[in-house]
Design a protein around this motif. Structure first.
Motif, PDB file in Angstrom:
ATOM      1  N   TRP A 200       0.875  -1.172   0.000  1.00  0.00           N
ATOM      2  CA  TRP A 200       0.000   0.000   0.000  1.00  0.00           C
ATOM      3  C   TRP A 200       0.907   1.215   0.000  1.00  0.00           C
ATOM      4  O   TRP A 200       1.370   1.660   1.032  1.00  0.00           O
ATOM      5  CB  TRP A 200      -0.933  -0.013   1.207  1.00  0.00           C
ATOM      6  CG  TRP A 200      -1.937   1.095   1.217  1.00  0.00           C
ATOM      7  CD1 TRP A 200      -2.150   2.069   0.284  1.00  0.00           C
ATOM      8  CD2 TRP A 200      -2.906   1.360   2.250  1.00  0.00           C
ATOM      9  NE1 TRP A 200      -3.170   2.906   0.654  1.00  0.00           N
ATOM     10  CE2 TRP A 200      -3.658   2.492   1.860  1.00  0.00           C
ATOM     11  CE3 TRP A 200      -3.204   0.733   3.463  1.00  0.00           C
ATOM     12  CZ2 TRP A 200      -4.681   3.022   2.653  1.00  0.00           C
ATOM     13  CZ3 TRP A 200      -4.224   1.267   4.252  1.00  0.00           C
ATOM     14  CH2 TRP A 200      -4.962   2.388   3.840  1.00  0.00           C
ATOM     15  N   GLU A 201       1.183   1.735  -1.198  1.00  0.00           N
ATOM     16  CA  GLU A 201       2.042   2.902  -1.349  1.00  0.00           C
ATOM     17  C   GLU A 201       1.179   4.163  -1.315  1.00  0.00           C
ATOM     18  O   GLU A 201       0.121   4.204  -1.938  1.00  0.00           O
ATOM     19  CB  GLU A 201       2.798   2.817  -2.667  1.00  0.00           C
ATOM     20  CG  GLU A 201       3.634   1.540  -2.814  1.00  0.00           C
ATOM     21  CD  GLU A 201       4.162   1.353  -4.218  1.00  0.00           C
ATOM     22  OE1 GLU A 201       5.288   1.774  -4.489  1.00  0.00           O
ATOM     23  OE2 GLU A 201       3.426   0.768  -5.052  1.00  0.00           O
ATOM     24  N   VAL A 202       1.657   5.163  -0.572  1.00  0.00           N
ATOM     25  CA  VAL A 202       0.877   6.391  -0.428  1.00  0.00           C
ATOM     26  C   VAL A 202       1.786   7.598  -0.637  1.00  0.00           C
ATOM     27  O   VAL A 202       2.999   7.506  -0.460  1.00  0.00           O
ATOM     28  CB  VAL A 202       0.197   6.475   0.958  1.00  0.00           C
ATOM     29  CG1 VAL A 202      -0.782   5.323   1.145  1.00  0.00           C
ATOM     30  CG2 VAL A 202       1.227   6.476   2.080  1.00  0.00           C
ATOM     31  N   GLY A 210      10.863   2.448  -9.020  1.00  0.00           N
ATOM     32  CA  GLY A 210      10.243   2.919 -10.252  1.00  0.00           C
ATOM     33  C   GLY A 210       8.808   3.355 -10.127  1.00  0.00           C
ATOM     34  O   GLY A 210       8.218   3.838 -11.097  1.00  0.00           O
ATOM     35  N   HIS A 211       8.200   3.203  -8.943  1.00  0.00           N
ATOM     36  CA  HIS A 211       6.803   3.594  -8.761  1.00  0.00           C
ATOM     37  C   HIS A 211       6.709   5.083  -8.443  1.00  0.00           C
ATOM     38  O   HIS A 211       7.526   5.605  -7.679  1.00  0.00           O
ATOM     39  CB  HIS A 211       6.164   2.796  -7.618  1.00  0.00           C
ATOM     40  CG  HIS A 211       5.898   1.365  -7.958  1.00  0.00           C
ATOM     41  ND1 HIS A 211       4.799   0.684  -7.484  1.00  0.00           N
ATOM     42  CD2 HIS A 211       6.575   0.476  -8.735  1.00  0.00           C
ATOM     43  CE1 HIS A 211       4.826  -0.562  -7.939  1.00  0.00           C
ATOM     44  NE2 HIS A 211       5.894  -0.708  -8.701  1.00  0.00           N
ATOM     45  N   PRO A 212       5.710   5.769  -8.972  1.00  0.00           N
ATOM     46  CA  PRO A 212       5.565   7.210  -8.713  1.00  0.00           C
ATOM     47  C   PRO A 212       5.013   7.487  -7.321  1.00  0.00           C
ATOM     48  O   PRO A 212       4.475   6.586  -6.649  1.00  0.00           O
ATOM     49  CB  PRO A 212       4.567   7.649  -9.795  1.00  0.00           C
ATOM     50  CG  PRO A 212       3.744   6.425 -10.054  1.00  0.00           C
ATOM     51  CD  PRO A 212       4.695   5.259  -9.908  1.00  0.00           C
ATOM     52  N   TYR A 236      12.568  -8.878  -5.100  1.00  0.00           N
ATOM     53  CA  TYR A 236      11.158  -9.072  -5.421  1.00  0.00           C
ATOM     54  C   TYR A 236      10.935  -8.941  -6.914  1.00  0.00           C
ATOM     55  O   TYR A 236      11.723  -8.325  -7.642  1.00  0.00           O
ATOM     56  CB  TYR A 236      10.280  -8.082  -4.657  1.00  0.00           C
ATOM     57  CG  TYR A 236      10.380  -6.638  -5.107  1.00  0.00           C
ATOM     58  CD1 TYR A 236       9.501  -6.117  -6.051  1.00  0.00           C
ATOM     59  CD2 TYR A 236      11.351  -5.790  -4.576  1.00  0.00           C
ATOM     60  CE1 TYR A 236       9.594  -4.790  -6.470  1.00  0.00           C
ATOM     61  CE2 TYR A 236      11.450  -4.470  -4.978  1.00  0.00           C
ATOM     62  CZ  TYR A 236      10.573  -3.981  -5.922  1.00  0.00           C
ATOM     63  OH  TYR A 236      10.675  -2.672  -6.340  1.00  0.00           O
ATOM     64  N   LEU A 237       9.863  -9.576  -7.389  1.00  0.00           N
ATOM     65  CA  LEU A 237       9.460  -9.535  -8.786  1.00  0.00           C
ATOM     66  C   LEU A 237       8.196  -8.699  -8.895  1.00  0.00           C
ATOM     67  O   LEU A 237       7.197  -8.976  -8.220  1.00  0.00           O
ATOM     68  CB  LEU A 237       9.218 -10.953  -9.303  1.00  0.00           C
ATOM     69  CG  LEU A 237      10.422 -11.902  -9.170  1.00  0.00           C
ATOM     70  CD1 LEU A 237      10.042 -13.316  -9.610  1.00  0.00           C
ATOM     71  CD2 LEU A 237      11.604 -11.406  -9.967  1.00  0.00           C
ATOM     72  N   ASP A 238       8.248  -7.674  -9.733  1.00  0.00           N
ATOM     73  CA  ASP A 238       7.151  -6.715  -9.856  1.00  0.00           C
ATOM     74  C   ASP A 238       6.381  -6.966 -11.149  1.00  0.00           C
ATOM     75  O   ASP A 238       6.939  -6.840 -12.247  1.00  0.00           O
ATOM     76  CB  ASP A 238       7.713  -5.289  -9.851  1.00  0.00           C
ATOM     77  CG  ASP A 238       6.647  -4.225  -9.686  1.00  0.00           C
ATOM     78  OD1 ASP A 238       5.486  -4.473 -10.080  1.00  0.00           O
ATOM     79  OD2 ASP A 238       6.968  -3.136  -9.175  1.00  0.00           O
ATOM     80  N   PRO A 239       5.094  -7.305 -11.069  1.00  0.00           N
ATOM     81  CA  PRO A 239       4.321  -7.571 -12.287  1.00  0.00           C
ATOM     82  C   PRO A 239       4.188  -6.371 -13.221  1.00  0.00           C
ATOM     83  O   PRO A 239       3.868  -6.543 -14.401  1.00  0.00           O
ATOM     84  CB  PRO A 239       2.942  -7.985 -11.747  1.00  0.00           C
ATOM     85  CG  PRO A 239       3.201  -8.491 -10.369  1.00  0.00           C
ATOM     86  CD  PRO A 239       4.319  -7.633  -9.849  1.00  0.00           C
ATOM     87  N   VAL A 240       4.440  -5.143 -12.722  1.00  0.00           N
ATOM     88  CA  VAL A 240       4.372  -3.970 -13.600  1.00  0.00           C
ATOM     89  C   VAL A 240       5.561  -3.945 -14.558  1.00  0.00           C
ATOM     90  O   VAL A 240       5.474  -3.384 -15.654  1.00  0.00           O
ATOM     91  CB  VAL A 240       4.304  -2.667 -12.776  1.00  0.00           C
ATOM     92  CG1 VAL A 240       4.402  -1.445 -13.686  1.00  0.00           C
ATOM     93  CG2 VAL A 240       3.003  -2.604 -11.986  1.00  0.00           C
ATOM     94  N   TRP A 250       2.914   4.709 -16.007  1.00  0.00           N
ATOM     95  CA  TRP A 250       4.221   4.882 -15.380  1.00  0.00           C
ATOM     96  C   TRP A 250       5.073   3.611 -15.401  1.00  0.00           C
ATOM     97  O   TRP A 250       6.110   3.528 -14.731  1.00  0.00           O
ATOM     98  CB  TRP A 250       4.055   5.358 -13.936  1.00  0.00           C
ATOM     99  CG  TRP A 250       2.994   4.642 -13.138  1.00  0.00           C
ATOM    100  CD1 TRP A 250       1.690   5.008 -12.999  1.00  0.00           C
ATOM    101  CD2 TRP A 250       3.156   3.434 -12.363  1.00  0.00           C
ATOM    102  NE1 TRP A 250       1.016   4.117 -12.190  1.00  0.00           N
ATOM    103  CE2 TRP A 250       1.893   3.152 -11.780  1.00  0.00           C
ATOM    104  CE3 TRP A 250       4.224   2.592 -12.108  1.00  0.00           C
ATOM    105  CZ2 TRP A 250       1.686   2.040 -10.962  1.00  0.00           C
ATOM    106  CZ3 TRP A 250       4.024   1.479 -11.289  1.00  0.00           C
ATOM    107  CH2 TRP A 250       2.767   1.215 -10.730  1.00  0.00           C
ATOM    108  N   ALA A 251       4.700   2.621 -16.188  1.00  0.00           N
ATOM    109  CA  ALA A 251       5.364   1.323 -16.154  1.00  0.00           C
ATOM    110  C   ALA A 251       6.784   1.340 -16.706  1.00  0.00           C
ATOM    111  O   ALA A 251       7.594   0.470 -16.358  1.00  0.00           O
ATOM    112  CB  ALA A 251       4.537   0.294 -16.927  1.00  0.00           C
ATOM    113  N   ALA A 252       7.124   2.306 -17.540  1.00  0.00           N
ATOM    114  CA  ALA A 252       8.410   2.275 -18.241  1.00  0.00           C
ATOM    115  C   ALA A 252       9.603   2.206 -17.287  1.00  0.00           C
ATOM    116  O   ALA A 252      10.616   1.584 -17.597  1.00  0.00           O
ATOM    117  CB  ALA A 252       8.540   3.479 -19.162  1.00  0.00           C
TER     118      ALA A 252
END
Length: 276
Positions: A200-202, A210-212, A236-240, A250-252
């Motif tokens: 839960w990123e806030v 890489g997440h905004p 960890y492996l990120d499905p994005v 923002w997946a790039a």
């Protein structure tokens, strides 16, 4: 990403953790709220969570084994640059903007049985994923004796005998919570299992690589730890990772696999938790 139904209560999370705290960890003490904790407390709407009697018993059993795994790691002779130990999940990029849960299910399952290319559609059907995502808690899926924790139930259904259990986390994870997570990833990896983590990123809080800096509900598969730092960092492996920007804008900048501090990812999962 996960549904608003996946929101938790700090009161219930603390109660669930108290019974199975890591025996060798620093006792939980009052701490400064984690970045983003106030936001989570103000916006949470998940009903009170409950573990079944079977889950409570299994949690206690696994906790004892995890303590032993972590004690062995910490007492092992220092080996120069031993690096990461992995259970070896096989990455899949999520097929839709809301299928991080199904992708995490098939990735986490593959860490154990090494089968690649499973259908995310089948996983989404099993998990009862909607356009709001995959719930952390509150959804009974179509398996024998569902518990309300869809990811745990799905993993146990697909991997008989795996004994996956949910671990809820408060908005501000304690030192004990963080030590428990290190023990749990050590235990799972050493036994060739990955962990399914519900982030839960806030805004203003820590984020995955890489997440905004926005609110994001997200599932990832945590499949290894750094032996040089006694699980101070995990893989960890990120499905994005690998998703087109036409699906997630923002997946790039998101890698398929990344390293992150154990304490940081525990904080990111605060208010939700993980299945180990």
């Amino acid at each position: 990403m996960t549904s608003p139904l996946t929101r938790t209560t700090a009161r219930t999370a603390a109660a669930l953790l108290a019974a199975t705290a890591l025996a060798t960890a620093t006792p939980a003490t009052a701490a400064e709220p984690a970045p983003g904790a106030a936001y989570k407390a103000a916006h949470d709407s998940l009903p009170a969570q409950r573990l079944t009697a079977g889950q409570r018993a299994l949690s206690a059993q696994k906790q004892a084994a995890a303590v032993r795994s972590y004690d062995r790691l910490r007492s092992a002779p220092v080996r120069a640059l031993a690096g990461y130990k992995l259970s070896g999940g096989i990455h899949q990029s999520q097929k839709t903007s809301y299928w991080c849960g199904p992708a995490t299910l098939v990735i986490t399952q593959s860490a154990r049985d090494e089968v690649a290319g499973r259908s995310q559609q089948d996983a989404a059907t099993l998990l009862k994923t909607t356009t709001n995502g995959t719930a952390w808690y509150g959804i009974n899926i179509n398996v024998p004796s569902p518990t309300g924790y869809p990811m745990a139930d799905a993993l146990n259904h697909r991997l008989p005998g795996a004994g996956y259990v949910p671990r809820a986390l408060p908005y501000t994870p304690t030192a004990t919570d963080k030590a428990n997570f290190k023990a749990h990833i050590t235990h799972n990896t050493d036994n060739d299992y990955a962990i399914a983590g519900n982030a839960w990123e806030v805004p203003g809080g820590p984020h995955l690589v890489g997440h905004p800096n926005i609110e994001i509900f997200h599932w990832v598969s945590i499949d290894g730890y750094n032996t040089d730092t006694a699980a101070g960092q995990v893989n960890y492996l990120d499905p994005v990772g690998g998703v087109s920007t036409s699906v997630i804008s923002w997946a790039a900048g998101v890698p398929k696999s990344a390293h992150i501090s154990s304490d940081t990812i525990t904080t990111i999962m605060g208010g939700r938790g993980y299945v180990w």
